[in-house]
Design a protein around this motif. Structure first.
Motif, PDB file in Angstrom:
ATOM      1  N   ASP A 222      53.734 -18.861  18.180  1.00 16.15           N
ATOM      2  CA  ASP A 222      53.372 -18.746  16.768  1.00 16.15           C
ATOM      3  C   ASP A 222      51.859 -18.967  16.599  1.00 16.15           C
ATOM      4  OD1 ASP A 222      53.516 -18.586  14.020  1.00 16.15           O
ATOM      5  OD2 ASP A 222      53.971 -20.718  13.776  1.00 16.15           O
ATOM      6  N   ILE A 223      51.184 -18.063  15.883  1.00 12.58           N
ATOM      7  CA  ILE A 223      49.726 -18.164  15.712  1.00 12.58           C
ATOM      8  C   ILE A 223      49.345 -18.505  14.263  1.00 12.58           C
ATOM      9  CG2 ILE A 223      49.250 -16.570  17.605  1.00 12.58           C
ATOM     10  CD1 ILE A 223      48.653 -14.435  15.428  1.00 12.58           C
ATOM     11  N   THR A 224      50.294 -18.998  13.506  1.00 15.88           N
ATOM     12  CA  THR A 224      50.016 -19.308  12.101  1.00 15.88           C
ATOM     13  C   THR A 224      48.881 -20.317  11.962  1.00 15.88           C
ATOM     14  OG1 THR A 224      52.327 -18.901  11.515  1.00 15.88           O
ATOM     15  CG2 THR A 224      50.997 -20.156   9.952  1.00 15.88           C
ATOM     16  N   GLU A 225      48.903 -21.361  12.783  1.00 12.97           N
ATOM     17  CA  GLU A 225      47.860 -22.381  12.689  1.00 12.97           C
ATOM     18  C   GLU A 225      46.492 -21.805  13.040  1.00 12.97           C
ATOM     19  OE1 GLU A 225      48.673 -25.885  14.876  1.00 12.97           O
ATOM     20  OE2 GLU A 225      50.535 -26.362  13.806  1.00 12.97           O
ATOM     21  N   GLU A 226      46.457 -20.960  14.059  1.00 11.71           N
ATOM     22  CA  GLU A 226      45.176 -20.357  14.450  1.00 11.71           C
ATOM     23  C   GLU A 226      44.624 -19.468  13.335  1.00 11.71           C
ATOM     24  OE1 GLU A 226      46.925 -22.125  17.751  1.00 11.71           O
ATOM     25  OE2 GLU A 226      47.829 -20.564  16.498  1.00 11.71           O
ATOM     26  N   ILE A 227      45.509 -18.710  12.700  1.00  9.55           N
ATOM     27  CA  ILE A 227      45.088 -17.848  11.595  1.00  9.55           C
ATOM     28  C   ILE A 227      44.537 -18.692  10.451  1.00  9.55           C
ATOM     29  CG2 ILE A 227      45.906 -16.247   9.830  1.00  9.55           C
ATOM     30  CD1 ILE A 227      45.704 -14.974  12.551  1.00  9.55           C
ATOM     31  N   ASP A 228      45.239 -19.762  10.122  1.00  3.93           N
ATOM     32  CA  ASP A 228      44.798 -20.637   9.032  1.00  3.93           C
ATOM     33  C   ASP A 228      43.455 -21.287   9.338  1.00  3.93           C
ATOM     34  OD1 ASP A 228      47.078 -20.014   7.645  1.00  3.93           O
ATOM     35  OD2 ASP A 228      48.169 -21.844   8.179  1.00  3.93           O
ATOM     36  N   ARG A 229      43.288 -21.734  10.594  1.00  6.44           N
ATOM     37  CA  ARG A 229      42.030 -22.396  10.952  1.00  6.44           C
ATOM     38  C   ARG A 229      40.865 -21.412  10.973  1.00  6.44           C
ATOM     39  NH1 ARG A 229      45.268 -26.165  14.194  1.00  6.44           N
ATOM     40  NH2 ARG A 229      45.291 -24.726  15.966  1.00  6.44           N
ATOM     41  N   ALA A 231      40.562 -18.778   9.093  1.00  2.83           N
ATOM     42  CA  ALA A 231      40.224 -18.540   7.686  1.00  2.83           C
ATOM     43  C   ALA A 231      39.423 -19.707   7.123  1.00  2.83           C
ATOM     44  CB  ALA A 231      41.493 -18.322   6.876  1.00  2.83           C
ATOM     45  N   ALA A 232      39.802 -20.927   7.493  1.00  2.00           N
ATOM     46  CA  ALA A 232      39.077 -22.110   7.015  1.00  2.00           C
ATOM     47  C   ALA A 232      37.659 -22.150   7.587  1.00  2.00           C
ATOM     48  CB  ALA A 232      39.837 -23.379   7.403  1.00  2.00           C
ATOM     49  N   HIS A 233      37.508 -21.740   8.859  1.00  6.37           N
ATOM     50  CA  HIS A 233      36.185 -21.721   9.481  1.00  6.37           C
ATOM     51  C   HIS A 233      35.276 -20.703   8.799  1.00  6.37           C
ATOM     52  CE1 HIS A 233      37.802 -24.459  12.243  1.00  6.37           C
ATOM     53  NE2 HIS A 233      38.104 -23.645  13.246  1.00  6.37           N
ATOM     54  N   VAL A 234      35.836 -19.558   8.405  1.00 12.40           N
ATOM     55  CA  VAL A 234      35.045 -18.549   7.696  1.00 12.40           C
ATOM     56  C   VAL A 234      34.509 -19.133   6.389  1.00 12.40           C
ATOM     57  CG1 VAL A 234      35.153 -16.349   6.450  1.00 12.40           C
ATOM     58  CG2 VAL A 234      36.175 -16.540   8.725  1.00 12.40           C
ATOM     59  N   ASP A 235      35.372 -19.815   5.652  1.00 13.91           N
ATOM     60  CA  ASP A 235      34.951 -20.440   4.388  1.00 13.91           C
ATOM     61  C   ASP A 235      33.879 -21.500   4.636  1.00 13.91           C
ATOM     62  OD1 ASP A 235      36.718 -18.859   2.969  1.00 13.91           O
ATOM     63  OD2 ASP A 235      38.317 -20.377   2.959  1.00 13.91           O
ATOM     64  N   ALA A 236      34.063 -22.296   5.687  1.00 17.55           N
ATOM     65  CA  ALA A 236      33.101 -23.360   5.996  1.00 17.55           C
ATOM     66  C   ALA A 236      31.738 -22.774   6.365  1.00 17.55           C
ATOM     67  CB  ALA A 236      33.628 -24.235   7.133  1.00 17.55           C
ATOM     68  N   ALA A 237      31.757 -21.690   7.151  1.00  9.56           N
ATOM     69  CA  ALA A 237      30.494 -21.052   7.554  1.00  9.56           C
ATOM     70  C   ALA A 237      29.775 -20.468   6.345  1.00  9.56           C
ATOM     71  CB  ALA A 237      30.767 -19.966   8.588  1.00  9.56           C
ATOM     72  N   ARG A 238      30.526 -19.849   5.454  1.00 11.02           N
ATOM     73  CA  ARG A 238      29.906 -19.294   4.243  1.00 11.02           C
ATOM     74  C   ARG A 238      29.311 -20.402   3.379  1.00 11.02           C
ATOM     75  NH1 ARG A 238      34.485 -14.669   2.799  1.00 11.02           N
ATOM     76  NH2 ARG A 238      33.542 -12.996   4.068  1.00 11.02           N
ATOM     77  N   GLU A 257      34.298 -23.778  17.417  1.00  6.16           N
ATOM     78  CA  GLU A 257      35.647 -23.841  16.858  1.00  6.16           C
ATOM     79  C   GLU A 257      36.217 -22.433  16.656  1.00  6.16           C
ATOM     80  OE1 GLU A 257      37.273 -26.800  16.420  1.00  6.16           O
ATOM     81  OE2 GLU A 257      35.484 -27.455  17.504  1.00  6.16           O
ATOM     82  N   PHE A 258      35.392 -21.525  16.188  1.00  4.03           N
ATOM     83  CA  PHE A 258      35.817 -20.123  16.061  1.00  4.03           C
ATOM     84  C   PHE A 258      36.307 -19.607  17.415  1.00  4.03           C
ATOM     85  CE2 PHE A 258      33.297 -19.523  12.075  1.00  4.03           C
ATOM     86  CZ  PHE A 258      34.203 -18.739  11.373  1.00  4.03           C
ATOM     87  N   ASN A 259      35.512 -19.839  18.439  1.00  5.09           N
ATOM     88  CA  ASN A 259      35.829 -19.316  19.767  1.00  5.09           C
ATOM     89  C   ASN A 259      37.113 -19.943  20.310  1.00  5.09           C
ATOM     90  OD1 ASN A 259      34.817 -17.543  21.946  1.00  5.09           O
ATOM     91  ND2 ASN A 259      34.689 -19.446  23.112  1.00  5.09           N
ATOM     92  N   ARG A 260      37.303 -21.226  20.035  1.00  8.14           N
ATOM     93  CA  ARG A 260      38.513 -21.903  20.514  1.00  8.14           C
ATOM     94  C   ARG A 260      39.773 -21.286  19.892  1.00  8.14           C
ATOM     95  NH1 ARG A 260      36.961 -26.544  19.381  1.00  8.14           N
ATOM     96  NH2 ARG A 260      36.306 -27.192  21.451  1.00  8.14           N
ATOM     97  N   GLU A 261      39.738 -21.028  18.596  1.00  8.66           N
ATOM     98  CA  GLU A 261      40.902 -20.442  17.927  1.00  8.66           C
ATOM     99  C   GLU A 261      41.170 -19.023  18.406  1.00  8.66           C
ATOM    100  OE1 GLU A 261      42.701 -22.408  16.370  1.00  8.66           O
ATOM    101  OE2 GLU A 261      41.239 -24.032  16.209  1.00  8.66           O
ATOM    102  N   ALA A 262      40.100 -18.251  18.615  1.00  9.46           N
ATOM    103  CA  ALA A 262      40.270 -16.869  19.102  1.00  9.46           C
ATOM    104  C   ALA A 262      40.863 -16.863  20.501  1.00  9.46           C
ATOM    105  CB  ALA A 262      38.930 -16.140  19.087  1.00  9.46           C
TER     106      ALA A 262
END
Length: 296
Positions: A222-229, A231-238, A257-262
């Motif tokens: 399941d990749i739900t957590e990775e998808i959520d994180r 999305a949160a990283h994108v908001d944080a970077a912006r 953190e982006f790279n870890r989730e990917a």
């Protein structure tokens, strides 16, 4: 507004008898590294310049150089009393002898006397560092402002690039979520078939235990957590980009953190399409990380 760590500015100035040339440049660096090459005979200049640069910058390998020249011809003309006395005495003696010989000499002009060697001396005044110090520090303020203006201009370009890359990450994250949803039905069928085969070929196998193991496999995929994180990283970077200022270190940490989730998403993919999406994410994140290295 974010600023780039790379920048350049130059200027020239003068305060007779001195002329000078400034050069201020910087490249990427993990911290703030200031290197100043300025004349050491102007007391307090390096300290003042270092203080101003420290306040005006946060990161980067920054080099400030000041090259000065002095016009040795500058100064005032002064009459040499000793030489003039000797010249006038010699002229008086010559005129006296000429009169004794019955000769008449033309009158001498002051310019003729001044032209004689040694009558006028070139003097150089001692350097007064107080007005020189004031002129240099005032110019340095203007120079640093121009330097930071260039870094802000490059920072605006960086901001546009990073904003576009974050939008790409957002789109790929949404696509990954859709692919994961489409994959769920196929994964459930595969797990049920695998469970049936295991039960048929394993006498006395604990069906509940087998079901638990298969359920665990499903949870791990399941990749739900990775998808959520992501999305949160994108908001944080912006938010960091909008905040502006020296946020390069925070953005650099966020890239990890982006790279870890990917990476985790790719390892859980179990789908060709999802793997492709994960690799595309990694490529964009890597490009973004390179750009972040330039942010102050």
């Amino acid at each position: 507004m974010i600023r780039s760590m790379t920048g350049y500015a130059s200027a020239t100035g003068s305060l007779p008898p001195h002329t000078w040339t400034w050069e201020l440049r910087s490249v990427n660096g993990k911290g703030q590294d200031l290197r100043l090459r300025v004349p050491d005979w102007i007391d307090g200049l390096e300290t003042a310049l270092r203080k101003e640069l420290t306040a005006a910058t946060a990161r980067g390998n920054i080099t400030l150089s000041l090259r000065m020249a002095r016009d040795e011809q500058a100064g005032s003309l002064q009459v040499s009393d000793t030489q003039l006395t000797a010249v006038l005495a010699a002229m008086a003696e010559i005129e006296a002898r000429a009169m004794d010989a019955g000769l008449s000499l033309a009158p001498s002009k002051a310019s003729d006397i001044a032209a004689l060697r040694g009558v006028l001396e070139q003097t150089s005044s001692d350097d007064d560092v107080v007005p020189l110090m004031k002129a240099l520090t005032q110019e340095a303020t203007v120079l640093i402002a121009a330097f930071n203006a260039m870094r802000e201009s490059e920072g605006a370009a960086l901001e546009n690039v990073l904003t576009d890359q974050l939008s790409q990450v957002r789109r790929l994250t949404v696509q990954a979520a859709e692919l994961a949803q489409a994959r769920s039905g196929a994964m459930a069928d595969t797990l049920r078939r695998n469970l049936a085969r295991v039960l048929e070929n394993s006498d006395g196998a604990d069906s509940d235990r087998v079901a638990q193991e298969l359920a665990l496999i499903a949870v791990k995929a399941d990749i739900t957590e990775e998808i959520d994180r992501l999305a949160a990283h994108v908001d944080a970077a912006r938010d960091l980009i909008a905040e502006g200022g020296p946020v390069g270190r925070k953005l650099d940490f966020l890239m990890q953190e982006f790279n870890r989730e990917a990476n985790t998403l790719c390892s859980k993919a179990q789908s060709t399409d999802l793997t492709r999406c994960g690799l595309a994410l990694k490529a964009v994140i890597d490009q973004m990380r390179e750009q972040v290295q330039n942010v102050e």
